[in-house]
Design an enzyme around this catalytic site. Sequence first.
Site, PDB file in Angstrom:
ATOM      1  N   TYR A 120       2.277   5.376  15.806  1.00  0.00           N
ATOM      2  CA  TYR A 120       0.897   4.981  15.509  1.00  0.00           C
ATOM      3  C   TYR A 120      -0.048   6.163  15.712  1.00  0.00           C
ATOM      4  O   TYR A 120      -0.853   6.492  14.833  1.00  0.00           O
ATOM      5  CB  TYR A 120       0.488   3.810  16.399  1.00  0.00           C
ATOM      6  CG  TYR A 120      -0.896   3.275  16.106  1.00  0.00           C
ATOM      7  CD1 TYR A 120      -1.112   2.440  15.012  1.00  0.00           C
ATOM      8  CD2 TYR A 120      -1.982   3.600  16.910  1.00  0.00           C
ATOM      9  CE1 TYR A 120      -2.381   1.939  14.733  1.00  0.00           C
ATOM     10  CE2 TYR A 120      -3.249   3.102  16.638  1.00  0.00           C
ATOM     11  CZ  TYR A 120      -3.443   2.279  15.548  1.00  0.00           C
ATOM     12  OH  TYR A 120      -4.697   1.792  15.278  1.00  0.00           O
ATOM     13  N   LYS A 179      -2.301   8.213  12.848  1.00  0.00           N
ATOM     14  CA  LYS A 179      -3.759   8.175  12.930  1.00  0.00           C
ATOM     15  C   LYS A 179      -4.348   9.578  13.084  1.00  0.00           C
ATOM     16  O   LYS A 179      -5.460   9.844  12.608  1.00  0.00           O
ATOM     17  CB  LYS A 179      -4.203   7.251  14.066  1.00  0.00           C
ATOM     18  CG  LYS A 179      -3.884   5.781  13.810  1.00  0.00           C
ATOM     19  CD  LYS A 179      -4.477   5.289  12.483  1.00  0.00           C
ATOM     20  CE  LYS A 179      -4.232   3.812  12.250  1.00  0.00           C
ATOM     21  NZ  LYS A 179      -4.835   3.329  10.981  1.00  0.00           N
ATOM     22  N   VAL A 231       0.808  -1.229   0.000  1.00  0.00           N
ATOM     23  CA  VAL A 231       0.000   0.000   0.000  1.00  0.00           C
ATOM     24  C   VAL A 231       0.836   1.272   0.000  1.00  0.00           C
ATOM     25  O   VAL A 231       0.315   2.366  -0.233  1.00  0.00           O
ATOM     26  CB  VAL A 231      -0.987   0.031   1.192  1.00  0.00           C
ATOM     27  CG1 VAL A 231      -2.091  -0.988   1.003  1.00  0.00           C
ATOM     28  CG2 VAL A 231      -0.254  -0.147   2.522  1.00  0.00           C
TER      29      VAL A 231
END
Length: 225
Positions: A150, A154, A61
Amino acid sequence: MGKLDNKVAIITGASQGMGASHAKLFVEEGAKVAITDINAEKGNALADDLGDNVIFIKQDVSSEDDWKKVIAETVDKFGKLDILVNNAGISFNKSLADITTDDYMKIFKINQLSVFLGMKYAAEAMKKNGSGSIVNISSMNGLVGGAIGYTDTKFAVRGMTKAAALQLAGSHIRVNSVHPGVISTPMIHQGDSEEVIKQFAKSIPLQRVAEPEEVSKMVSLPGIR
Protein backbone atom coordinates in the site's frame (compact mmCIF):
# COMPACT_ATOMS: atom_id res chain seq x y z
CA MET A 1 -25.19 28.03 -9.29
CA GLY A 2 -22.90 25.16 -8.37
CA LYS A 3 -19.13 25.47 -8.33
CA LEU A 4 -18.86 22.60 -10.84
CA ASP A 5 -21.63 23.66 -13.23
CA ASN A 6 -20.98 22.47 -16.81
CA LYS A 7 -18.13 20.18 -15.68
CA VAL A 8 -17.99 16.49 -16.60
CA ALA A 9 -16.13 14.13 -14.27
CA ILE A 10 -15.12 10.48 -14.00
CA ILE A 11 -14.67 9.10 -10.48
CA THR A 12 -13.29 5.58 -10.06
CA GLY A 13 -13.99 3.24 -7.16
CA ALA A 14 -17.15 5.24 -6.57
CA SER A 15 -19.73 2.66 -5.51
CA GLN A 16 -19.03 3.27 -1.81
CA GLY A 17 -16.74 5.00 0.65
CA MET A 18 -14.81 8.09 -0.41
CA GLY A 19 -15.63 7.64 -4.09
CA ALA A 20 -19.37 7.72 -3.42
CA SER A 21 -18.91 10.78 -1.23
CA HIS A 22 -16.96 12.55 -3.98
CA ALA A 23 -19.66 11.71 -6.51
CA LYS A 24 -22.43 13.09 -4.28
CA LEU A 25 -20.62 16.38 -3.74
CA PHE A 26 -19.77 16.76 -7.42
CA VAL A 27 -23.42 16.31 -8.35
CA GLU A 28 -24.52 18.79 -5.66
CA GLU A 29 -22.08 21.29 -7.17
CA GLY A 30 -23.56 20.88 -10.65
CA ALA A 31 -21.26 18.37 -12.35
CA LYS A 32 -22.24 15.52 -14.61
CA VAL A 33 -20.49 12.39 -13.34
CA ALA A 34 -19.56 8.94 -14.60
CA ILE A 35 -18.98 6.72 -11.58
CA THR A 36 -17.07 3.50 -12.10
CA ASP A 37 -16.44 0.44 -9.98
CA ILE A 38 -16.12 -3.31 -10.21
CA ASN A 39 -19.20 -3.61 -7.97
CA ALA A 40 -22.04 -3.09 -10.46
CA GLU A 41 -24.87 -3.63 -7.95
CA LYS A 42 -23.79 -0.84 -5.62
CA GLY A 43 -22.64 1.36 -8.50
CA ASN A 44 -25.97 1.20 -10.32
CA ALA A 45 -27.86 1.81 -7.07
CA LEU A 46 -25.81 4.93 -6.35
CA ALA A 47 -26.26 6.23 -9.89
CA ASP A 48 -30.02 5.77 -9.56
CA ASP A 49 -29.99 7.66 -6.26
CA LEU A 50 -27.96 10.57 -7.65
CA GLY A 51 -30.19 11.19 -10.66
CA ASP A 52 -30.04 11.92 -14.35
CA ASN A 53 -26.63 13.64 -14.30
CA VAL A 54 -24.90 10.41 -13.24
CA ILE A 55 -24.12 7.22 -15.12
CA PHE A 56 -22.51 4.06 -13.82
CA ILE A 57 -19.93 2.14 -15.88
CA LYS A 58 -18.56 -1.17 -14.64
CA GLN A 59 -14.77 -0.97 -14.76
CA ASP A 60 -11.70 -2.97 -13.88
CA VAL A 61 -9.36 -0.02 -13.36
CA SER A 62 -6.32 -2.18 -14.17
CA SER A 63 -7.66 -2.91 -17.67
CA GLU A 64 -6.51 -0.68 -20.52
CA ASP A 65 -9.52 -1.69 -22.61
CA ASP A 66 -11.87 -0.75 -19.77
CA TRP A 67 -10.28 2.69 -19.53
CA LYS A 68 -10.81 3.28 -23.24
CA LYS A 69 -14.44 2.19 -22.81
CA VAL A 70 -15.04 4.45 -19.81
CA ILE A 71 -13.60 7.53 -21.52
CA ALA A 72 -15.55 6.86 -24.72
CA GLU A 73 -18.88 6.25 -22.94
CA THR A 74 -18.48 9.34 -20.77
CA VAL A 75 -17.73 11.61 -23.73
CA ASP A 76 -20.53 10.03 -25.74
CA LYS A 77 -23.03 10.64 -22.91
CA PHE A 78 -21.93 14.06 -21.69
CA GLY A 79 -19.97 15.50 -24.64
CA LYS A 80 -16.58 16.01 -23.02
CA LEU A 81 -14.34 15.23 -20.03
CA ASP A 82 -13.12 17.92 -17.63
CA ILE A 83 -12.17 16.07 -14.44
CA LEU A 84 -10.79 12.66 -13.51
CA VAL A 85 -10.65 11.49 -9.90
CA ASN A 86 -8.44 8.40 -9.62
CA ASN A 87 -9.97 7.16 -6.38
CA ALA A 88 -10.02 3.34 -6.66
CA GLY A 89 -7.68 1.60 -4.24
CA ILE A 90 -7.16 -1.41 -1.99
CA SER A 91 -4.93 -2.42 0.90
CA PHE A 92 -3.79 -5.64 2.57
CA ASN A 93 -2.96 -5.75 6.26
CA LYS A 94 -0.09 -8.20 5.80
CA SER A 95 3.54 -8.16 6.83
CA LEU A 96 6.47 -8.21 4.41
CA ALA A 97 6.97 -11.89 5.29
CA ASP A 98 3.33 -12.82 4.68
CA ILE A 99 2.35 -10.82 1.61
CA THR A 100 2.46 -12.91 -1.56
CA THR A 101 3.53 -11.91 -5.04
CA ASP A 102 -0.10 -12.23 -6.16
CA ASP A 103 -1.16 -9.91 -3.32
CA TYR A 104 1.51 -7.40 -4.29
CA MET A 105 0.61 -7.41 -7.97
CA LYS A 106 -3.08 -6.91 -7.15
CA ILE A 107 -2.27 -3.84 -5.06
CA PHE A 108 0.06 -2.55 -7.78
CA LYS A 109 -2.53 -2.95 -10.55
CA ILE A 110 -5.39 -1.29 -8.67
CA ASN A 111 -3.50 1.43 -6.79
CA GLN A 112 -0.75 2.33 -9.25
CA LEU A 113 -1.27 0.98 -12.77
CA SER A 114 -4.84 2.28 -12.78
CA VAL A 115 -3.64 5.82 -12.06
CA PHE A 116 -1.19 5.68 -14.96
CA LEU A 117 -3.87 4.38 -17.33
CA GLY A 118 -6.43 6.89 -16.14
CA MET A 119 -4.10 9.84 -16.61
CA LYS A 120 -2.96 8.60 -20.02
CA TYR A 121 -6.43 8.25 -21.53
CA ALA A 122 -8.15 11.09 -19.67
CA ALA A 123 -5.46 13.52 -20.81
CA GLU A 124 -6.16 12.63 -24.44
CA ALA A 125 -9.82 13.60 -23.98
CA MET A 126 -9.02 16.73 -21.97
CA LYS A 127 -6.62 18.05 -24.60
CA LYS A 128 -9.59 18.30 -26.98
CA ASN A 129 -11.18 20.77 -24.51
CA GLY A 130 -7.98 22.75 -24.06
CA SER A 131 -7.98 22.16 -20.29
CA GLY A 132 -8.72 19.68 -17.53
CA SER A 133 -8.06 18.55 -13.99
CA ILE A 134 -6.80 15.18 -12.72
CA VAL A 135 -6.98 14.39 -9.01
CA ASN A 136 -5.10 11.31 -7.81
CA ILE A 137 -5.99 9.95 -4.39
CA SER A 138 -2.74 9.01 -2.70
CA SER A 139 -2.56 8.72 1.10
CA MET A 140 -0.61 9.94 4.09
CA ASN A 141 1.28 6.71 3.39
CA GLY A 142 2.49 8.37 0.21
CA LEU A 143 4.46 10.63 2.57
CA VAL A 144 5.35 8.34 5.48
CA GLY A 145 5.82 4.61 6.01
CA GLY A 146 2.97 2.16 6.46
CA ALA A 147 1.77 -1.19 5.17
CA ILE A 148 4.00 -2.87 2.59
CA GLY A 149 2.48 -2.73 -0.89
CA TYR A 150 0.00 0.00 0.00
CA THR A 151 2.71 2.45 0.99
CA ASP A 152 4.79 1.62 -2.09
CA THR A 153 1.94 2.34 -4.48
CA LYS A 154 0.84 5.52 -2.72
CA PHE A 155 4.39 6.89 -2.91
CA ALA A 156 4.28 6.02 -6.62
CA VAL A 157 1.00 7.90 -7.06
CA ARG A 158 2.62 11.00 -5.59
CA GLY A 159 5.57 10.67 -7.97
CA MET A 160 3.41 10.02 -11.02
CA THR A 161 1.33 13.07 -10.13
CA LYS A 162 4.41 15.29 -10.10
CA ALA A 163 5.68 13.89 -13.40
CA ALA A 164 2.31 14.18 -15.13
CA ALA A 165 1.76 17.71 -13.79
CA LEU A 166 4.98 18.83 -15.47
CA GLN A 167 4.19 17.08 -18.75
CA LEU A 168 0.56 18.22 -19.00
CA ALA A 169 0.92 21.81 -17.82
CA GLY A 170 1.45 22.99 -21.39
CA SER A 171 -1.96 21.55 -22.27
CA HIS A 172 -3.58 23.44 -19.37
CA ILE A 173 -4.29 20.18 -17.53
CA ARG A 174 -3.68 20.35 -13.79
CA VAL A 175 -2.64 17.21 -11.91
CA ASN A 176 -2.85 17.10 -8.12
CA SER A 177 -2.65 14.43 -5.46
CA VAL A 178 -4.63 14.29 -2.23
CA HIS A 179 -3.18 12.52 0.81
CA PRO A 180 -5.93 11.51 3.27
CA GLY A 181 -5.18 10.11 6.67
CA VAL A 182 -7.39 7.42 8.16
CA ILE A 183 -10.91 7.85 6.77
CA SER A 184 -14.02 6.05 7.98
CA THR A 185 -14.71 3.89 4.90
CA PRO A 186 -15.48 0.19 4.34
CA MET A 187 -11.79 -0.39 3.52
CA ILE A 188 -10.69 0.30 7.11
CA HIS A 189 -13.66 -1.46 8.71
CA GLN A 190 -12.70 -4.92 7.55
CA GLY A 191 -11.45 -7.96 9.40
CA ASP A 192 -10.01 -7.27 12.83
CA SER A 193 -8.96 -3.69 12.13
CA GLU A 194 -11.52 -1.95 14.36
CA GLU A 195 -9.42 -2.05 17.52
CA VAL A 196 -6.30 -0.96 15.64
CA ILE A 197 -8.19 2.05 14.24
CA LYS A 198 -9.47 3.00 17.70
CA GLN A 199 -5.95 2.96 19.09
CA PHE A 200 -4.60 4.94 16.13
CA ALA A 201 -7.31 7.59 16.54
CA LYS A 202 -5.86 8.42 19.97
CA SER A 203 -2.73 9.73 18.23
CA ILE A 204 -4.76 12.17 16.10
CA PRO A 205 -5.15 15.67 17.61
CA LEU A 206 -8.93 15.58 17.10
CA GLN A 207 -9.04 12.07 18.62
CA ARG A 208 -11.03 10.70 15.69
CA VAL A 209 -10.65 9.47 12.13
CA ALA A 210 -11.97 11.65 9.32
CA GLU A 211 -15.25 11.29 7.44
CA PRO A 212 -15.28 10.87 3.63
CA GLU A 213 -17.12 14.17 3.15
CA GLU A 214 -14.17 16.04 4.63
CA VAL A 215 -11.91 14.68 1.89
CA SER A 216 -14.49 15.29 -0.85
CA LYS A 217 -14.39 19.05 -0.24
CA MET A 218 -10.67 19.05 -1.00
CA VAL A 219 -11.02 16.72 -4.00
CA SER A 220 -13.52 19.08 -5.61
CA LEU A 221 -11.27 22.15 -5.40
CA PRO A 222 -8.94 21.48 -8.39
CA GLY A 223 -11.96 21.03 -10.65
CA ILE A 224 -13.46 24.38 -9.72
CA ARG A 225 -10.67 26.55 -11.12
